[in-house]
Design a protein around this motif. Structure first.
Motif, PDB file in Angstrom:
ATOM      1  N   GLU A  36       0.963  -0.997   0.011  1.00  0.00           N
ATOM      2  CA  GLU A  36       0.036   0.163   0.027  1.00  0.00           C
ATOM      3  C   GLU A  36       1.097   1.131  -0.090  1.00  0.00           C
ATOM      4  OE1 GLU A  36      -2.286   0.798   3.781  1.00  0.00           O
ATOM      5  OE2 GLU A  36      -1.479  -1.056   4.272  1.00  0.00           O
ATOM      6  N   ASP A  37       0.337   2.276  -0.548  1.00  0.00           N
ATOM      7  CA  ASP A  37       1.068   3.404  -0.796  1.00  0.00           C
ATOM      8  C   ASP A  37      -0.012   4.540  -0.975  1.00  0.00           C
ATOM      9  OD1 ASP A  37       0.578   3.675  -3.376  1.00  0.00           O
ATOM     10  OD2 ASP A  37       2.546   2.985  -4.044  1.00  0.00           O
ATOM     11  N   GLY A  38       0.388   5.719  -1.344  1.00  0.00           N
ATOM     12  CA  GLY A  38      -0.737   6.905  -1.248  1.00  0.00           C
ATOM     13  C   GLY A  38      -1.464   6.721  -2.531  1.00  0.00           C
ATOM     14  N   ALA A  39      -1.052   5.904  -3.276  1.00  0.00           N
ATOM     15  CA  ALA A  39      -1.971   5.864  -4.789  1.00  0.00           C
ATOM     16  C   ALA A  39      -2.618   4.441  -4.729  1.00  0.00           C
ATOM     17  CB  ALA A  39      -1.058   5.703  -5.651  1.00  0.00           C
ATOM     18  N   ALA A  40      -2.622   3.506  -4.165  1.00  0.00           N
ATOM     19  CA  ALA A  40      -2.873   2.264  -4.508  1.00  0.00           C
ATOM     20  C   ALA A  40      -3.021   1.288  -3.228  1.00  0.00           C
ATOM     21  CB  ALA A  40      -2.213   1.508  -5.483  1.00  0.00           C
ATOM     22  N   VAL A  41      -3.823   0.147  -2.898  1.00  0.00           N
ATOM     23  CA  VAL A  41      -3.631  -0.722  -2.213  1.00  0.00           C
ATOM     24  C   VAL A  41      -3.692  -1.923  -2.843  1.00  0.00           C
ATOM     25  CG1 VAL A  41      -4.848  -2.013  -0.111  1.00  0.00           C
ATOM     26  CG2 VAL A  41      -4.982   0.724  -0.150  1.00  0.00           C
ATOM     27  N   ALA A  42      -2.887  -3.063  -2.601  1.00  0.00           N
ATOM     28  CA  ALA A  42      -2.675  -4.402  -3.400  1.00  0.00           C
ATOM     29  C   ALA A  42      -3.050  -5.512  -2.289  1.00  0.00           C
ATOM     30  CB  ALA A  42      -1.400  -4.601  -4.043  1.00  0.00           C
ATOM     31  N   PHE A  43      -3.904  -6.273  -2.666  1.00  0.00           N
ATOM     32  CA  PHE A  43      -4.275  -7.449  -1.775  1.00  0.00           C
ATOM     33  C   PHE A  43      -4.545  -8.737  -2.720  1.00  0.00           C
ATOM     34  CE2 PHE A  43      -7.781  -4.765  -2.168  1.00  0.00           C
ATOM     35  CZ  PHE A  43      -8.494  -5.302  -2.575  1.00  0.00           C
ATOM     36  N   LEU A  44      -4.471  -9.805  -2.299  1.00  0.00           N
ATOM     37  CA  LEU A  44      -4.885 -11.211  -2.808  1.00  0.00           C
ATOM     38  C   LEU A  44      -6.353 -11.269  -3.276  1.00  0.00           C
ATOM     39  CD1 LEU A  44      -2.663 -13.848  -0.901  1.00  0.00           C
ATOM     40  CD2 LEU A  44      -2.060 -12.602  -3.107  1.00  0.00           C
ATOM     41  N   ASP A  45      -6.627 -11.466  -4.290  1.00  0.00           N
ATOM     42  CA  ASP A  45      -7.869 -11.888  -4.765  1.00  0.00           C
ATOM     43  C   ASP A  45      -8.517 -12.944  -3.956  1.00  0.00           C
ATOM     44  OD1 ASP A  45     -10.328 -13.018  -6.554  1.00  0.00           O
ATOM     45  OD2 ASP A  45      -9.566 -11.408  -8.017  1.00  0.00           O
ATOM     46  N   ARG A  46      -9.687 -12.871  -3.596  1.00  0.00           N
ATOM     47  CA  ARG A  46     -10.453 -14.010  -2.867  1.00  0.00           C
ATOM     48  C   ARG A  46     -10.573 -14.980  -3.418  1.00  0.00           C
ATOM     49  NH1 ARG A  46     -14.719 -11.027   0.984  1.00  0.00           N
ATOM     50  NH2 ARG A  46     -15.100 -13.299   1.361  1.00  0.00           N
ATOM     51  N   ARG A  47     -10.779 -15.125  -4.998  1.00  0.00           N
ATOM     52  CA  ARG A  47     -11.178 -16.164  -5.829  1.00  0.00           C
ATOM     53  C   ARG A  47      -9.902 -16.133  -6.832  1.00  0.00           C
ATOM     54  NH1 ARG A  47     -17.048 -15.886  -7.531  1.00  0.00           N
ATOM     55  NH2 ARG A  47     -16.061 -16.121  -9.573  1.00  0.00           N
ATOM     56  N   PRO A  48      -8.699 -16.502  -6.578  1.00  0.00           N
ATOM     57  CA  PRO A  48      -7.724 -16.489  -7.682  1.00  0.00           C
ATOM     58  C   PRO A  48      -7.934 -17.349  -8.568  1.00  0.00           C
ATOM     59  CG  PRO A  48      -6.922 -17.661  -5.686  1.00  0.00           C
ATOM     60  CD  PRO A  48      -8.291 -17.167  -5.575  1.00  0.00           C
ATOM     61  N   LEU A  49      -7.442 -16.686  -9.875  1.00  0.00           N
ATOM     62  CA  LEU A  49      -7.096 -17.563 -11.059  1.00  0.00           C
ATOM     63  C   LEU A  49      -5.904 -18.466 -10.890  1.00  0.00           C
ATOM     64  CD1 LEU A  49      -7.473 -14.950 -14.059  1.00  0.00           C
ATOM     65  CD2 LEU A  49      -9.082 -16.798 -13.377  1.00  0.00           C
ATOM     66  N   PHE A  50      -4.609 -17.955 -10.272  1.00  0.00           N
ATOM     67  CA  PHE A  50      -3.781 -18.971  -9.687  1.00  0.00           C
ATOM     68  C   PHE A  50      -3.347 -18.173  -8.282  1.00  0.00           C
ATOM     69  CE2 PHE A  50      -3.133 -19.027 -14.418  1.00  0.00           C
ATOM     70  CZ  PHE A  50      -3.479 -20.381 -14.625  1.00  0.00           C
ATOM     71  N   HIS A  51      -2.593 -19.105  -7.401  1.00  0.00           N
ATOM     72  CA  HIS A  51      -2.080 -18.559  -6.400  1.00  0.00           C
ATOM     73  C   HIS A  51      -1.003 -17.387  -6.687  1.00  0.00           C
ATOM     74  CE1 HIS A  51      -2.383 -22.514  -3.824  1.00  0.00           C
ATOM     75  NE2 HIS A  51      -3.601 -21.892  -4.302  1.00  0.00           N
ATOM     76  N   GLY A  52      -1.199 -16.066  -5.854  1.00  0.00           N
ATOM     77  CA  GLY A  52      -0.586 -15.230  -6.207  1.00  0.00           C
ATOM     78  C   GLY A  52      -1.451 -14.063  -7.069  1.00  0.00           C
ATOM     79  N   HIS A  53      -2.651 -14.322  -7.476  1.00  0.00           N
ATOM     80  CA  HIS A  53      -3.565 -13.297  -8.033  1.00  0.00           C
ATOM     81  C   HIS A  53      -3.587 -12.243  -7.146  1.00  0.00           C
ATOM     82  CE1 HIS A  53      -7.649 -13.134 -10.348  1.00  0.00           C
ATOM     83  NE2 HIS A  53      -6.979 -11.609 -10.348  1.00  0.00           N
ATOM     84  N   THR A  54      -3.413 -11.187  -7.782  1.00  0.00           N
ATOM     85  CA  THR A  54      -3.482  -9.846  -6.899  1.00  0.00           C
ATOM     86  C   THR A  54      -4.230  -8.714  -7.602  1.00  0.00           C
ATOM     87  OG1 THR A  54      -1.326 -10.308  -5.721  1.00  0.00           O
ATOM     88  CG2 THR A  54      -2.059  -8.094  -5.692  1.00  0.00           C
ATOM     89  N   LEU A  55      -4.867  -8.066  -6.512  1.00  0.00           N
ATOM     90  CA  LEU A  55      -5.622  -6.926  -7.246  1.00  0.00           C
ATOM     91  C   LEU A  55      -4.926  -5.708  -6.532  1.00  0.00           C
ATOM     92  CD1 LEU A  55      -9.420  -7.794  -6.118  1.00  0.00           C
ATOM     93  CD2 LEU A  55      -8.032  -8.356  -8.388  1.00  0.00           C
TER      94      LEU A  55
END
Length: 151
Positions: A36-55
């Motif tokens: 996370e920073d001033g522009a964005a927050v990134a977290f794992l997708d709850r229903r990933p296509l593959f492990h590591g799928h991040t939003l």
């Protein structure tokens, strides 16, 4: 996991109290945050296509890429670039697929990009859309002209 937090330098952050991503950003809903920073927050997708799928979600509530204020574009894409590299390295992936929907197929109306780790022959080939062709060069020129006129 601890994230580097930068001071917000973009336009004032807006929040939609009914938006699930705004609620995650504000800590009201759980998520496996990776950055996370001033522009964005990134977290794992709850229903990933593959492990590591991040939003990678815009910190400020905007619905689509075209709604993102111009002064926020650079910082948002720097965060997206950083997370994309981290997903590839962290998942030891051969590459990644980075995608975003505007309105159509956008399950949460809050700007977010999917960063999906990829491997050769992972099964996603042809996963998204069938391809088509222009009837001829005249049609392709006409379509290009329509888009150019809007820029």
């Amino acid at each position: 996991m601890t994230a580097d937090v930068e001071t917000a330098t973009d336009a004032e952050t807006t929040v939609d109290a009914d938006c699930v991503f705004c609620r995650i950003i504000n800590g009201e809903l759980p998520a496996y945050r990776v950055h996370e920073d001033g522009a964005a927050v990134a977290f794992l997708d709850r229903r990933p296509l593959f492990h590591g799928h991040t939003l990678v979600v815009a910190r400020s509530h905007v619905e689509t890429l075209t709604d993102l204020p111009e002064e926020s574009v650079g910082s948002y894409f720097r965060a997206l670039r950083r997370v994309t590299g981290a997903v590839e390295r962290g998942m030891e992936a051969a590459g990644s697929f980075v995608a975003e929907n505007n309105r159509v197929s956008q399950s949460v109306p809050h700007l977010h990009f999917h960063v999906v780790p990829r491997e050769y022959k992972d099964g996603l080939r042809g996963f998204f859309w069938p391809r088509s062709q222009y009837a001829d060069e005249t049609e392709a020129r006409r379509v290009a002209a329509r888009i150019r006129a809007e820029i």
